[in-house]
Design a protein around this motif. Structure first.
Motif, mmCIF file in Angstrom:
data_model
loop_
_atom_site.group_PDB
_atom_site.id
_atom_site.type_symbol
_atom_site.label_atom_id
_atom_site.label_comp_id
_atom_site.label_asym_id
_atom_site.label_seq_id
_atom_site.Cartn_x
_atom_site.Cartn_y
_atom_site.Cartn_z
ATOM 1 N N PRO A 44 35.560 -14.401 81.823
ATOM 2 C CA PRO A 44 35.116 -14.258 83.229
ATOM 3 C C PRO A 44 34.525 -15.818 83.914
ATOM 4 C CG PRO A 44 33.718 -13.321 81.605
ATOM 5 C CD PRO A 44 35.010 -13.794 80.905
ATOM 6 N N LEU A 45 34.315 -16.623 82.953
ATOM 7 C CA LEU A 45 33.603 -17.854 83.905
ATOM 8 C C LEU A 45 34.423 -18.993 84.093
ATOM 9 C CD1 LEU A 45 30.466 -18.250 81.073
ATOM 10 C CD2 LEU A 45 30.532 -17.219 83.483
ATOM 11 N N PRO A 46 34.169 -19.971 84.981
ATOM 12 C CA PRO A 46 35.057 -21.062 85.325
ATOM 13 C C PRO A 46 34.841 -22.119 84.143
ATOM 14 C CG PRO A 46 33.437 -20.541 86.901
ATOM 15 C CD PRO A 46 33.415 -19.670 86.100
ATOM 16 N N ALA A 47 35.527 -22.886 84.197
ATOM 17 C CA ALA A 47 35.688 -24.013 83.172
ATOM 18 C C ALA A 47 34.279 -24.752 83.497
ATOM 19 C CB ALA A 47 36.622 -25.094 83.247
ATOM 20 N N TYR A 48 33.717 -25.258 84.526
ATOM 21 C CA TYR A 48 32.484 -25.674 84.832
ATOM 22 C C TYR A 48 31.136 -25.068 84.009
ATOM 23 C CZ TYR A 48 31.129 -23.199 88.864
ATOM 24 O OH TYR A 48 31.077 -22.201 89.620
ATOM 25 N N LEU A 69 31.598 -38.092 74.118
ATOM 26 C CA LEU A 69 31.273 -36.811 73.727
ATOM 27 C C LEU A 69 31.331 -35.530 74.966
ATOM 28 C CD1 LEU A 69 28.339 -37.184 71.467
ATOM 29 C CD2 LEU A 69 30.775 -36.341 70.844
ATOM 30 N N ILE A 70 30.860 -36.194 76.162
ATOM 31 C CA ILE A 70 30.721 -35.344 77.329
ATOM 32 C C ILE A 70 32.262 -35.048 77.885
ATOM 33 C CG2 ILE A 70 30.485 -35.440 79.840
ATOM 34 C CD1 ILE A 70 27.685 -37.280 79.151
ATOM 35 N N ILE A 71 33.382 -35.968 77.809
ATOM 36 C CA ILE A 71 34.281 -35.832 77.836
ATOM 37 C C ILE A 71 35.008 -34.692 76.865
ATOM 38 C CG2 ILE A 71 36.691 -36.740 77.774
ATOM 39 C CD1 ILE A 71 35.495 -39.480 79.031
ATOM 40 N N LEU A 72 34.701 -34.750 75.630
ATOM 41 C CA LEU A 72 35.460 -33.808 74.717
ATOM 42 C C LEU A 72 34.731 -32.549 74.907
ATOM 43 C CD1 LEU A 72 35.416 -35.996 71.523
ATOM 44 C CD2 LEU A 72 37.437 -35.097 72.709
ATOM 45 N N LEU A 73 33.587 -32.399 75.359
ATOM 46 C CA LEU A 73 33.088 -31.102 75.710
ATOM 47 C C LEU A 73 33.828 -30.562 76.793
ATOM 48 C CD1 LEU A 73 29.345 -31.715 75.013
ATOM 49 C CD2 LEU A 73 30.877 -30.406 73.467
ATOM 50 N N ALA A 74 33.911 -31.179 77.815
ATOM 51 C CA ALA A 74 34.878 -30.800 79.094
ATOM 52 C C ALA A 74 36.071 -30.428 78.644
ATOM 53 C CB ALA A 74 34.659 -31.986 80.184
ATOM 54 N N SER A 112 23.004 -28.818 72.770
ATOM 55 C CA SER A 112 21.370 -29.563 72.899
ATOM 56 C C SER A 112 20.349 -28.812 72.484
ATOM 57 C CB SER A 112 21.395 -29.942 74.516
ATOM 58 O OG SER A 112 22.195 -30.794 74.747
ATOM 59 N N LEU A 113 20.752 -27.634 71.880
ATOM 60 C CA LEU A 113 19.552 -26.846 71.403
ATOM 61 C C LEU A 113 19.009 -27.331 70.100
ATOM 62 C CD1 LEU A 113 21.202 -23.195 71.666
ATOM 63 C CD2 LEU A 113 18.850 -24.200 72.932
ATOM 64 N N GLU A 114 17.404 -27.756 70.151
ATOM 65 C CA GLU A 114 16.843 -28.364 69.292
ATOM 66 C C GLU A 114 16.931 -27.661 67.928
ATOM 67 O OE1 GLU A 114 13.051 -29.672 70.153
ATOM 68 O OE2 GLU A 114 13.580 -30.773 71.888
ATOM 69 N N ALA A 115 17.186 -26.313 67.987
ATOM 70 C CA ALA A 115 16.953 -25.445 66.726
ATOM 71 C C ALA A 115 18.343 -25.648 65.804
ATOM 72 C CB ALA A 115 17.138 -23.843 67.258
ATOM 73 N N LEU A 116 19.341 -26.129 66.632
ATOM 74 C CA LEU A 116 20.808 -26.279 65.885
ATOM 75 C C LEU A 116 20.792 -27.673 65.540
ATOM 76 C CD1 LEU A 116 23.012 -24.620 68.344
ATOM 77 C CD2 LEU A 116 22.024 -23.841 66.360
ATOM 78 N N PRO A 117 21.122 -27.979 64.000
ATOM 79 C CA PRO A 117 21.293 -29.343 63.507
ATOM 80 C C PRO A 117 22.352 -30.173 64.306
ATOM 81 C CG PRO A 117 22.279 -27.774 62.062
ATOM 82 C CD PRO A 117 21.661 -26.933 63.151
ATOM 83 N N ILE A 167 27.471 -24.275 79.531
ATOM 84 C CA ILE A 167 26.867 -23.494 78.354
ATOM 85 C C ILE A 167 27.032 -24.368 77.021
ATOM 86 C CG2 ILE A 167 27.367 -21.363 77.073
ATOM 87 C CD1 ILE A 167 28.025 -20.027 79.933
ATOM 88 N N ILE A 168 28.561 -24.871 76.834
ATOM 89 C CA ILE A 168 28.520 -25.601 75.918
ATOM 90 C C ILE A 168 27.657 -26.713 75.735
ATOM 91 C CG2 ILE A 168 30.094 -27.167 74.609
ATOM 92 C CD1 ILE A 168 32.567 -25.294 75.667
ATOM 93 N N GLY A 169 27.177 -27.426 76.688
ATOM 94 C CA GLY A 169 26.292 -28.495 76.773
ATOM 95 C C GLY A 169 25.060 -28.062 76.395
#
Length: 155
Positions: A63-67, A44-49, A78-83, A72-74
């Motif tokens: 405007p943001l670099p990939a890292y 999952l970490i690899i897919l998010l990267a 991880s937000l508890e408000a999202l299912p 931000i995607i991570g």
């Protein structure tokens, strides 16, 4: 907007997967954590990267670099408000943070090593800039820690 080069992303995946195997092996050996149980989280970490890289490739003026996009995607997944966090957080939580830092720092060192001629061109100025930056960061972190610990009543 550009298209995605599948061959490049397959190479990215293979590099990240081999690094992920090293991270999980280090986690298993050094921290006595289960290797196989952490594989889904590492995938999952690899897919998010890869998603972060694809955003940068599809939108080159983003405007943001990939890292930063990956961070931000991570945070979003991880937000508890999202299912979706109920799926992502437990899987990714099995992967320890410190073993991931070792290859990241090695890759950062390699990337700096590739730019050694540019660093030489800056000569002595880079030393002064580095000292100012390191000192500023140190005192800023100390101030934040002092404030937080004081607010918590620990000091």
């Amino acid at each position: 907007m550009r298209s995605i080069d599948i061959k490049k992303y397959l190479t990215y995946f293979l590099l990240m997967a081999s690094t992920g195997i090293i991270v999980l092996a280090g986690q298993a050996i050094g921290l006595k954590k289960e290797f196989i149980g952490a594989v889904p989280g590492m995938l999952l970490i690899i897919l998010l990267a890869l998603l972060a890289y694809s955003i940068k490739d599809i939108f080159p003026k983003f405007p943001l670099p990939a890292y930063a996009s990956a961070t931000i995607i991570g945070m979003i997944v991880s937000l508890e408000a999202l299912p979706i966090s109920k799926f992502f957080a437990p899987q990714i939580g099995v992967v320890e943070f410190m073993p991931i830092c070792t290859p990241l720092l090695a890759f950062a060192g390699i990337s700096v090593g590739n730019k050694i001629e540019q660093l030489k061109a800056m000569s002595w100025k880079i030393v002064i800039i580095s000292l100012v930056v390191f000192t500023s960061i140190f005192f800023a972190c100390a101030l934040i820690a002092q404030t937080v610990l004081t607010l918590q009543g620990r000091i």
